[in-house]
Design a protein around this motif. Structure first.
Motif, PDB file in Angstrom:
ATOM      1  N   SER A 198       0.792  -1.317   0.095  1.00  0.00           N
ATOM      2  CA  SER A 198      -0.134  -0.049  -0.149  1.00  0.00           C
ATOM      3  C   SER A 198       0.908   1.265   0.066  1.00  0.00           C
ATOM      4  N   VAL A 199       0.526   2.306  -0.826  1.00  0.00           N
ATOM      5  CA  VAL A 199       1.392   3.709  -0.734  1.00  0.00           C
ATOM      6  C   VAL A 199       0.166   4.622  -0.791  1.00  0.00           C
ATOM      7  N   GLU A 200       0.570   5.728  -0.043  1.00  0.00           N
ATOM      8  CA  GLU A 200      -0.522   6.897  -0.198  1.00  0.00           C
ATOM      9  C   GLU A 200       0.398   8.228   0.154  1.00  0.00           C
ATOM     10  N   ILE A 201      -0.119   9.246  -0.543  1.00  0.00           N
ATOM     11  CA  ILE A 201       0.657  10.615  -0.380  1.00  0.00           C
ATOM     12  C   ILE A 201      -0.225  11.401   0.243  1.00  0.00           C
ATOM     13  N   ALA A 202       0.307  12.184   0.990  1.00  0.00           N
ATOM     14  CA  ALA A 202      -0.301  13.330   1.703  1.00  0.00           C
ATOM     15  C   ALA A 202      -0.898  14.377   0.824  1.00  0.00           C
ATOM     16  N   THR A 203      -1.864  15.137   1.271  1.00  0.00           N
ATOM     17  CA  THR A 203      -2.379  16.182   0.356  1.00  0.00           C
ATOM     18  C   THR A 203      -1.515  17.156   0.137  1.00  0.00           C
ATOM     19  N   ASP A 204      -0.396  17.507   1.031  1.00  0.00           N
ATOM     20  CA  ASP A 204       0.503  18.304   0.807  1.00  0.00           C
ATOM     21  C   ASP A 204       1.622  17.717  -0.196  1.00  0.00           C
ATOM     22  N   GLY A 205       1.629  16.807  -0.546  1.00  0.00           N
ATOM     23  CA  GLY A 205       2.934  16.146  -1.151  1.00  0.00           C
ATOM     24  C   GLY A 205       3.970  15.737  -0.395  1.00  0.00           C
TER      25      GLY A 205
END
Length: 179
Positions: free
Chosen positions: A67-74
């Motif tokens: 699983s990977v996820e990127i914060a909304t601020d990048g």
């Protein structure tokens, strides 16, 4: 096997072929669309430049990354892996910010919209809500089977999980001062 293709949706032409050499389980774009992060069975999450298709860096785990996820601020990447680790990484440097330890493989992991909380699900059915800055456990509950997916509600007040046990569970996010 282990190849992602990035397509130009206007022309229908393939822009890039991204390869790990093993199964790619998940992928997410940075908010600006300039980079892609991929999760692979090869034990890495790859961060790719979308202008060139070249790998910028590799985020290393000891076992497959699911699983990977990127914060909304990048600025932060969250990975979940077969090593029983979810890791918060600095996108710019590839440095580990925090490891979140689990007793079982981390099958799914997401960040809250503000990036202040992480939610993880595991092969043994455990769902855990974490404070991202400290690694403090805020909430934990159990399914009877592997957790397929976890999510935050749009307003960040609830979390949901879906499991192989044919159930979905909803919980309220604890507020400051609550038990």
């Amino acid at each position: 096997m282990g190849v992602d293709r990035v397509w130009n949706t206007t022309t229908g032409n393939m822009r890039h072929k991204i390869s790990h050499g093993n199964i790619i389980w998940d992928a997410a774009f940075t908010p600006d669309g300039k980079q892609l992060v991929t999760a692979s069975e090869d034990g890495t999450a790859g961060l790719w430049d979308m202008a060139t298709g070249q790998k910028v860096r590799s985020l290393q785990h000891s076992k497959g990354v699911y699983s990977v996820e990127i914060a909304t601020d990048g600025e932060t990447v969250l990975t979940g892996a077969g090593s029983g680790k979810a890791v918060l990484w600095d996108t710019a440097t590839g440095d580990k910010r925090r490891e979140l330890d689990h007793a079982s493989d981390v099958t799914c992991a997401v960040l809250s919209a503000r990036g202040d909380m992480a939610l993880t699900g595991t092969r043994d059915g455990t769902v855990t809500l974490w404070r991202a800055s400290s690694g403090e456990k805020l909430l934990e509950h159990k399914h009877e089977g592997l957790v397929w997916d976890v999510a935050f509600s749009p307003d960040g007040t609830r979390v949901a999980s879906a499991s192989r046990d044919n159930t979905a569970q909803l919980s309220r996010v604890p507020t400051a001062g609550s038990d």
